[in-house]
Design a protein around this motif. Structure first.
Motif, PDB file in Angstrom:
ATOM      1  N   UNK A   1      29.497  19.649  28.571  1.00  9.85           N
ATOM      2  CA  UNK A   1      29.464  18.325  29.186  1.00  9.85           C
ATOM      3  C   UNK A   1      28.733  18.403  30.523  1.00  9.85           C
ATOM      4  N   UNK A   2      28.325  17.247  31.014  1.00 15.28           N
ATOM      5  CA  UNK A   2      27.638  17.200  32.294  1.00 15.28           C
ATOM      6  C   UNK A   2      28.537  17.729  33.409  1.00 15.28           C
ATOM      7  N   UNK A   3      29.802  17.398  33.350  1.00 10.35           N
ATOM      8  CA  UNK A   3      30.722  17.833  34.401  1.00 10.35           C
ATOM      9  C   UNK A   3      30.867  19.361  34.452  1.00 10.35           C
ATOM     10  N   UNK A   4      30.643  20.019  33.301  1.00  4.64           N
ATOM     11  CA  UNK A   4      30.710  21.480  33.264  1.00  4.64           C
ATOM     12  C   UNK A   4      29.643  22.123  34.155  1.00  4.64           C
ATOM     13  N   UNK A   5      28.580  21.358  34.462  1.00  5.36           N
ATOM     14  CA  UNK A   5      27.436  21.913  35.188  1.00  5.36           C
ATOM     15  C   UNK A   5      27.569  21.792  36.703  1.00  5.36           C
ATOM     16  N   UNK A   6      28.666  21.239  37.163  1.00  5.92           N
ATOM     17  CA  UNK A   6      28.892  21.176  38.608  1.00  5.92           C
ATOM     18  C   UNK A   6      28.910  22.594  39.192  1.00  5.92           C
ATOM     19  N   UNK A   7      28.183  22.785  40.287  1.00  2.00           N
ATOM     20  CA  UNK A   7      28.075  24.071  40.979  1.00  2.00           C
ATOM     21  C   UNK A   7      27.351  25.146  40.168  1.00  2.00           C
ATOM     22  N   UNK A   8      26.682  24.737  39.082  1.00  3.11           N
ATOM     23  CA  UNK A   8      25.907  25.685  38.286  1.00  3.11           C
ATOM     24  C   UNK A   8      24.438  25.640  38.713  1.00  3.11           C
TER      25      UNK A   8
ATOM     26  N   UNK B   1      24.083  11.497  41.582  1.00  2.63           N
ATOM     27  CA  UNK B   1      24.689  10.552  40.631  1.00  2.63           C
ATOM     28  C   UNK B   1      26.110  10.961  40.247  1.00  2.63           C
ATOM     29  N   UNK B   2      26.338  12.279  40.206  1.00  2.00           N
ATOM     30  CA  UNK B   2      27.649  12.796  39.797  1.00  2.00           C
ATOM     31  C   UNK B   2      28.589  13.040  40.988  1.00  2.00           C
ATOM     32  N   UNK B   3      28.111  12.665  42.199  1.00  3.74           N
ATOM     33  CA  UNK B   3      28.879  12.889  43.428  1.00  3.74           C
ATOM     34  C   UNK B   3      29.143  14.368  43.688  1.00  3.74           C
TER      35      UNK B   3
END
Length: 284
Positions: free
Chosen positions: A99-106, A127-129
Motif C-alpha cells: 500500500x502507499x502508506x507502507x512507503x512512508x519513510x522508505x 499529499x500523504x502528510x
C-alpha cells in the motif's frame, strides 16, 4: 537550412514531433530540427539546455520552472500537454510493500535530482502528510537503473509515467501500488534564451507546425494502433491514455503560472519568488 536541436523523453507524448520530422514539415520552412531522445528525463534536459546541447526541450513543467529559478537561461514558450501526468508509484514485484502508506519513510529511486521522479516524490509525500525533509533518494538515472535498484533493495519505490511503465508491471517486474497525478499541466516547451533572441521567428514557425499536428493528433486514423506498436504498449492502455491526454496549443498564462509557482513554493521545491516574465516568453 537552419539547424535547431530539440530534446524530449522517448515516450508516446512526443510522437507528434517525430511524425512532423519524418514528414519533412520543418524542412519545408527551412528548419532542420534534430531530435534527441533523453531517457534520463527532465533533470538531464535541464543540463542540456544549460550547456547548449539542445536548443529546445519538451520538458516537465515543475522541473524547468525549478531550474529556471536556479539560473537556467531558458524560457517556457508554451504548454505542450495540458492534462496532468499520471505518475505510477511502483515497487519491485516481490516487495513486501503493498500500500502507499507502507512507503512512508522508505527510499524512492529517482532518475536525477531536479527530475520529475525526484520532484513528484516530494509532491506525493506532501499529499500523504509525510515529512518531506526526511526523504532520502537513490539516484538511478534511467528506468533500467530503477529496475535494478528496486530488485536489489537499494531503493523501495519508483515513480514514473504510468502507461510507459505498465509493460514492466505486465511482465512481472514492477507492481503498481498507487497513482499520483501531477497538480499542474505536465509538459511545456522550453527554449534557450540565446535561441529566442536570435531566432524568434524560427521558434514561432516550429510552434505553429507542432500545434497543427497536436490539435488533430487524436483524429489520425488508427493512431491508437500506431502508438501501441511504436511504444510496445497494449492497445487498451493506449486508448485509455489518449482519452486522458489533452495537448495544448496555448501559452502558459499568468494565472496558471502563479498557481504552479505557489505550489512549488509550498512544497519547498523552489525557495524564492520568481516573476512570470523571467520564466515565460509568449508568442501568441
Amino acid at each position: 537550412m537552419k539547424t535547431i536541436k530539440i530534446a524530449g523523453v522517448p515516450e508516446h507524448f512526443n510522437l507528434p514531433w517525430l511524425m512532423c520530422i519524418e514528414n519533412g514539415e520543418f524542412e519545408q520552412v527551412g528548419v532542420d530540427l534534430k531530435w534527441t531522445n533523453v531517457p534520463e528525463g527532465t533533470g538531464k534536459m535541464c543540463q542540456m539546455l544549460r550547456n547548449g546541447e539542445t536548443d529546445i526541450a519538451v520538458i516537465l513543467t515543475e522541473g524547468i520552472v525549478k531550474d529556471i529559478n536556479a539560473g537556467n537561461e531558458s524560457k517556457i514558450v508554451q504548454v505542450y500537454v495540458q492534462s496532468p501526468l499520471i505518475w505510477g508509484i511502483h515497487v519491485d514485484v516481490n516487495s513486501k510493500y503493498s500500500t502507499l502508506n507502507d512507503l512512508k519513510d522508505k527510499t524512492p529511486a529517482i532518475s536525477r535530482y531536479g527530475s520529475g521522479s525526484h520532484l513528484m516524490s516530494i509532491v506525493n509525500a506532501e499529499n500523504q502528510n509525510w515529512d518531506t525533509t526526511a526523504l532520502k533518494f537513490e539516484l538511478v538515472n534511467t528506468i533500467d537503473g530503477a529496475v535494478e535498484a528496486l530488485r536489489s533493495g537499494r531503493a523501495d519505490y519508483f515513480m514514473w509515467e504510468r502507461f510507459m511503465t505498465k509493460p514492466l508491471v505486465d511482465e512481472g517486474v514492477f507492481r503498481k501500488v498507487a497513482d499520483c497525478p501531477s497538480p499542474w499541466p505536465c509538459f511545456v516547451i522550453a527554449v534557450r534564451n540565446e535561441i529566442l533572441e536570435k531566432n524568434a521567428n524560427i521558434i514561432g514557425q516550429i510552434l505553429e507546425i507542432i500545434n497543427v499536428t497536436t490539435a488533430d493528433f487524436k483524429s489520425i486514423p488508427s493512431i491508437d494502433r500506431s502508438v501501441a506498436s511504436k511504444y510496445n504498449l497494449k492497445l487498451k492502455d493506449v486508448q485509455e491514455w489518449l482519452a486522458l491526454t489533452k495537448w495544448s496549443q496555448k501559452k502558459l498564462d499568468e494565472t496558471a503560472f502563479h498557481k504552479i509557482k505557489n505550489q512549488l513554493l509550498e512544497l519547498k521545491i523552489i525557495d524564492n519568488d520568481i516573476k512570470y516574465d523571467h520564466v515565460v516568453k509568449t508568442f501568441f
